[in-house]
Write a protein that holds these residues in place. Structure first.
Motif, PDB file in Angstrom:
ATOM      1  N   ALA A  45       0.858  -1.217   0.112  1.00 58.33           N
ATOM      2  CA  ALA A  45      -0.019   0.096  -0.103  1.00 58.33           C
ATOM      3  C   ALA A  45       0.718   1.371   0.066  1.00 58.33           C
ATOM      4  CB  ALA A  45      -1.081   0.018   1.231  1.00 58.33           C
ATOM      5  N   HIS A  46       2.228   1.009   0.587  1.00 56.94           N
ATOM      6  CA  HIS A  46       2.819   2.307   0.661  1.00 56.94           C
ATOM      7  C   HIS A  46       3.298   2.697  -0.826  1.00 56.94           C
ATOM      8  CE1 HIS A  46       4.392   1.110   4.801  1.00 56.94           C
ATOM      9  NE2 HIS A  46       3.109   1.502   4.632  1.00 56.94           N
ATOM     10  N   PHE A  47       3.271   1.817  -1.750  1.00 54.20           N
ATOM     11  CA  PHE A  47       3.771   2.254  -3.089  1.00 54.20           C
ATOM     12  C   PHE A  47       2.655   2.594  -4.210  1.00 54.20           C
ATOM     13  CE2 PHE A  47       6.605  -0.707  -1.318  1.00 54.20           C
ATOM     14  CZ  PHE A  47       8.137  -0.058  -1.272  1.00 54.20           C
ATOM     15  N   ALA A  48       1.338   2.548  -3.475  1.00 53.61           N
ATOM     16  CA  ALA A  48       0.149   2.840  -4.387  1.00 53.61           C
ATOM     17  C   ALA A  48       0.478   4.261  -5.116  1.00 53.61           C
ATOM     18  CB  ALA A  48      -0.880   2.763  -3.482  1.00 53.61           C
ATOM     19  N   GLY A  49       0.181   4.286  -6.468  1.00 55.82           N
ATOM     20  CA  GLY A  49       0.211   5.319  -7.116  1.00 55.82           C
ATOM     21  C   GLY A  49       1.499   5.806  -7.871  1.00 55.82           C
ATOM     22  N   ILE A  50       2.603   4.853  -7.556  1.00 57.82           N
ATOM     23  CA  ILE A  50       3.956   5.026  -8.045  1.00 57.82           C
ATOM     24  C   ILE A  50       3.557   4.431  -9.790  1.00 57.82           C
ATOM     25  CG2 ILE A  50       6.279   4.167  -8.208  1.00 57.82           C
ATOM     26  CD1 ILE A  50       6.188   4.485  -5.348  1.00 57.82           C
ATOM     27  N   GLY A  51       4.109   4.865 -10.578  1.00 57.58           N
ATOM     28  CA  GLY A  51       4.023   4.308 -11.826  1.00 57.58           C
ATOM     29  C   GLY A  51       2.874   4.768 -12.693  1.00 57.58           C
ATOM     30  N   ARG A  52       1.943   5.346 -12.468  1.00 55.99           N
ATOM     31  CA  ARG A  52       0.794   6.088 -12.959  1.00 55.99           C
ATOM     32  C   ARG A  52       1.354   6.815 -13.930  1.00 55.99           C
ATOM     33  NH1 ARG A  52      -3.017   8.946  -9.114  1.00 55.99           N
ATOM     34  NH2 ARG A  52      -0.970   9.221  -8.244  1.00 55.99           N
ATOM     35  N   ARG A  53       0.766   6.665 -15.199  1.00 56.37           N
ATOM     36  CA  ARG A  53       1.040   7.637 -16.430  1.00 56.37           C
ATOM     37  C   ARG A  53       0.388   8.893 -16.260  1.00 56.37           C
ATOM     38  NH1 ARG A  53       3.332   5.472 -21.032  1.00 56.37           N
ATOM     39  NH2 ARG A  53       3.907   3.286 -20.642  1.00 56.37           N
ATOM     40  N   ARG A  54       1.081   9.911 -16.548  1.00 61.54           N
ATOM     41  CA  ARG A  54       0.654  11.353 -16.443  1.00 61.54           C
ATOM     42  C   ARG A  54       0.197  11.654 -17.930  1.00 61.54           C
ATOM     43  NH1 ARG A  54       5.222  14.534 -12.894  1.00 61.54           N
ATOM     44  NH2 ARG A  54       4.918  13.219 -11.084  1.00 61.54           N
ATOM     45  N   ALA A  55      -0.619  12.658 -17.795  1.00 61.26           N
ATOM     46  CA  ALA A  55      -1.094  13.173 -19.414  1.00 61.26           C
ATOM     47  C   ALA A  55       0.071  13.541 -19.879  1.00 61.26           C
ATOM     48  CB  ALA A  55      -2.050  14.204 -18.979  1.00 61.26           C
ATOM     49  N   PRO A  56       0.244  13.369 -21.305  1.00 60.62           N
ATOM     50  CA  PRO A  56       1.563  14.020 -22.174  1.00 60.62           C
ATOM     51  C   PRO A  56       1.356  15.467 -21.880  1.00 60.62           C
ATOM     52  CG  PRO A  56      -0.156  12.968 -23.411  1.00 60.62           C
ATOM     53  CD  PRO A  56      -0.672  12.641 -21.976  1.00 60.62           C
ATOM     54  N   CYS A  57       2.620  15.949 -21.896  1.00 62.46           N
ATOM     55  CA  CYS A  57       2.729  17.443 -22.160  1.00 62.46           C
ATOM     56  C   CYS A  57       2.227  18.006 -23.479  1.00 62.46           C
ATOM     57  CB  CYS A  57       4.029  18.068 -21.736  1.00 62.46           C
ATOM     58  SG  CYS A  57       4.461  17.550 -19.915  1.00 62.46           S
TER      59      CYS A  57
END
Length: 80
Positions: A45-57
């Protein structure tokens, strides 16, 4: 520690068999205390959200030339 607290000030409390980490007055982590040196507890659970892709610039607009390239070549002395 949740990765979102990297760089934040936290309080670590060892009380009896438990280790607690507090941030802004709230418990964020509570684990059983590990015995021995270099003990480690890794909670997925401490790593939740790591590696999510962001919207491209958005790409910047390419400026258009005010004159054709041939005019620039003539002023600069020919093609380079």
């Amino acid at each position: 520690m949740p990765w979102t607290l990297i760089g934040e000030r936290v309080t670590v409390i060892v009380a009896g068999p438990d280790l607690r980490v507090r941030h802004a007055g709230q418990d964020v982590v509570c684990h059983a205390l590990r015995s021995g040196r270099y003990g480690r507890v890794a909670d997925p659970a401490h790593f939740a959200g790591i590696g999510r892709r962001r919207a491209p610039c958005p790409l910047p607009e390419v400026p258009t030339l005010l004159r054709p390239l041939s005019e620039y070549d003539a002023v600069a002395g020919g093609a380079w």
